[in-house]
Design an enzyme around this catalytic site. Structure first.
Site, PDB file in Angstrom:
ATOM      1  N   THR A   1     -39.501  21.631 -12.340  1.00 13.14           N
ATOM      2  CA  THR A   1     -40.549  20.973 -12.126  1.00 13.14           C
ATOM      3  C   THR A   1     -40.306  19.919 -11.017  1.00 13.14           C
ATOM      4  O   THR A   1     -39.369  19.050 -11.164  1.00 13.14           O
ATOM      5  CB  THR A   1     -41.517  20.615 -13.355  1.00 13.14           C
ATOM      6  N   GLY A   2     -41.189  19.469 -10.335  1.00 16.77           N
ATOM      7  CA  GLY A   2     -40.989  18.445  -9.313  1.00 16.77           C
ATOM      8  C   GLY A   2     -39.636  18.603  -8.346  1.00 16.77           C
ATOM      9  O   GLY A   2     -38.990  17.917  -8.067  1.00 16.77           O
TER      10      GLY A   2
ATOM     11  N   GLY B   1     -36.366  14.684  -3.909  1.00 18.01           N
ATOM     12  CA  GLY B   1     -35.992  13.756  -4.740  1.00 18.01           C
ATOM     13  C   GLY B   1     -34.818  14.338  -5.756  1.00 18.01           C
ATOM     14  O   GLY B   1     -34.056  15.135  -5.470  1.00 18.01           O
ATOM     15  N   ILE B   2     -34.966  13.764  -6.783  1.00 14.53           N
ATOM     16  CA  ILE B   2     -34.188  14.373  -8.246  1.00 14.53           C
ATOM     17  C   ILE B   2     -34.232  15.808  -8.345  1.00 14.53           C
ATOM     18  O   ILE B   2     -33.348  16.269  -8.675  1.00 14.53           O
ATOM     19  CB  ILE B   2     -34.424  13.591  -9.254  1.00 14.53           C
ATOM     20  N   GLY B   3     -35.445  16.295  -8.320  1.00 12.13           N
ATOM     21  CA  GLY B   3     -35.790  17.724  -8.662  1.00 12.13           C
ATOM     22  C   GLY B   3     -35.031  18.337  -7.718  1.00 12.13           C
ATOM     23  O   GLY B   3     -34.540  19.589  -8.015  1.00 12.13           O
TER      24      GLY B   3
ATOM     25  N   SER C   1     -35.623   8.455 -18.033  1.00 15.15           N
ATOM     26  CA  SER C   1     -35.286   7.182 -16.993  1.00 15.15           C
ATOM     27  C   SER C   1     -34.752   6.114 -18.022  1.00 15.15           C
ATOM     28  O   SER C   1     -34.995   6.070 -19.078  1.00 15.15           O
ATOM     29  CB  SER C   1     -36.681   6.698 -16.474  1.00 15.15           C
TER      30      SER C   1
ATOM     31  N   TYR D   1     -45.413   3.534 -17.425  1.00 12.31           N
ATOM     32  CA  TYR D   1     -44.245   4.337 -17.315  1.00 12.31           C
ATOM     33  C   TYR D   1     -43.014   4.296 -18.384  1.00 12.31           C
ATOM     34  O   TYR D   1     -42.736   5.302 -18.661  1.00 12.31           O
ATOM     35  CB  TYR D   1     -43.861   4.102 -16.004  1.00 12.31           C
TER      36      TYR D   1
END
Length: 266
Positions: free
Chosen positions: A13-14, A18-20, A144, A157
């Protein structure tokens, strides 16, 4: 080390940037079939097209983590296309408001939990029956440093990531008997669009280079980050690919930091 992921089907997902995107890249390099999902259809298809040009098998499915119908469509489409799911990487999430706790509205609290936590729970619930049916699999949740080292201007967050860590451990206890291994990866200060925008802002404000902006930010805000640079998305992808492999067959319920030493505790 050969990770032997050839033929394994992974949902990321995502996965459009970026990281995904870095995670998808790492899984594809090891031979996995990757289903990437995100809300922005254009970005998602651009990323999928790039991967396909490199000779990879990628399926792109538009989905909003806050919409259970989208998540059901994602799982159904994956099963229809490939017949099974082996790996779920819950990476999607983010933050679009910052400030002291009293400035964060209840609507902002609800929205960030929908995207960063409840969506992951809903998708995991949909995938687990398929993993059980085939005798096991992997769930890797992307958290995170904020889960363990809260930022005072990111309270809502922080809470979502702390919840995700706890949820991951509970999942590992519930489904270990089914050979479903659940682990958490906690990246920090990785080269993503959000970090790029932040550093560009510092660079323009201070009249310094992006490299110097990164060093200044780390000195002032992350004193334990000893490597002194921005991490690459693929560096998060590497540990995810390892955890998805048979080399990690005796690892579950753990948290792996990819943060350059940023968290100041053991």
């Amino acid at each position: 080390m050969e990770l032997n992921l050839k033929g394994k089907v992974a949902i990321v997902t995502g996965g459009s940037k970026g990281i995904g995107k870095g995670i998808a890249t790492a899984l594809l390099k090891e031979g996995a079939i990757v289903v990437i999902t995100a809300r922005n259809a254009d970005e998602l298809e651009d990323t999928a097209a790039m991967f396909r040009l490199q000779g990879n098998e990628v399926l792109a499915v538009v989905a909003d983590m806050a919409k259970e119908a989208d998540l059901q469509h994602l799982v159904t489409t994956t099963i229809q296309q490939y017949g099974h799911i082996d790996i779920l990487v819950n990476n999607a999430g983010g933050i679009d408001t910052f400030g002291p706790l009293e400035t964060i509205t209840m609507d902002q609290w609800r929205r960030i939990f929908e995207v960063n936590f409840f969506g992951q729970v809903a998708l995991t619930n949909l995938v687990i029956p398929h993993l059980k049916k085939q005798g096991g699999g992997r769930i890797i949740n992307i958290s995170s440093e904020n889960a363990e080292q809260p930022d005072p201007n990111m309270g809502h967050y922080n809470a979502t990531k702390a919840a995700l860590n706890n949820y991951s451990k509970t999942l590992s206890q519930n489904y270990g008997k089914d050979n479903i291994l659940v682990n958490t990866v906690s990246p920090a200060f990785i080269k993503t669009p959000l970090v790029d925008d932040m550093l560009e802002g510092i660079s323009k404000e201070k009249g310094i280079s992006i490299v110097d902006a990164a060093k200044q930010f780390l000195k002032e805000n992350r004193p334990y980050q000893v490597l002194g640079r921005v991490g690459l998305p693929e560096e998060t992808g590497g540990i995810v690919a390892f955890l998805a492999s048979d080399h990690a067959a005796f690892i579950t319920g753990a948290v792996f930091r990819v943060d350059g030493g940023s968290v100041g505790t053991v």
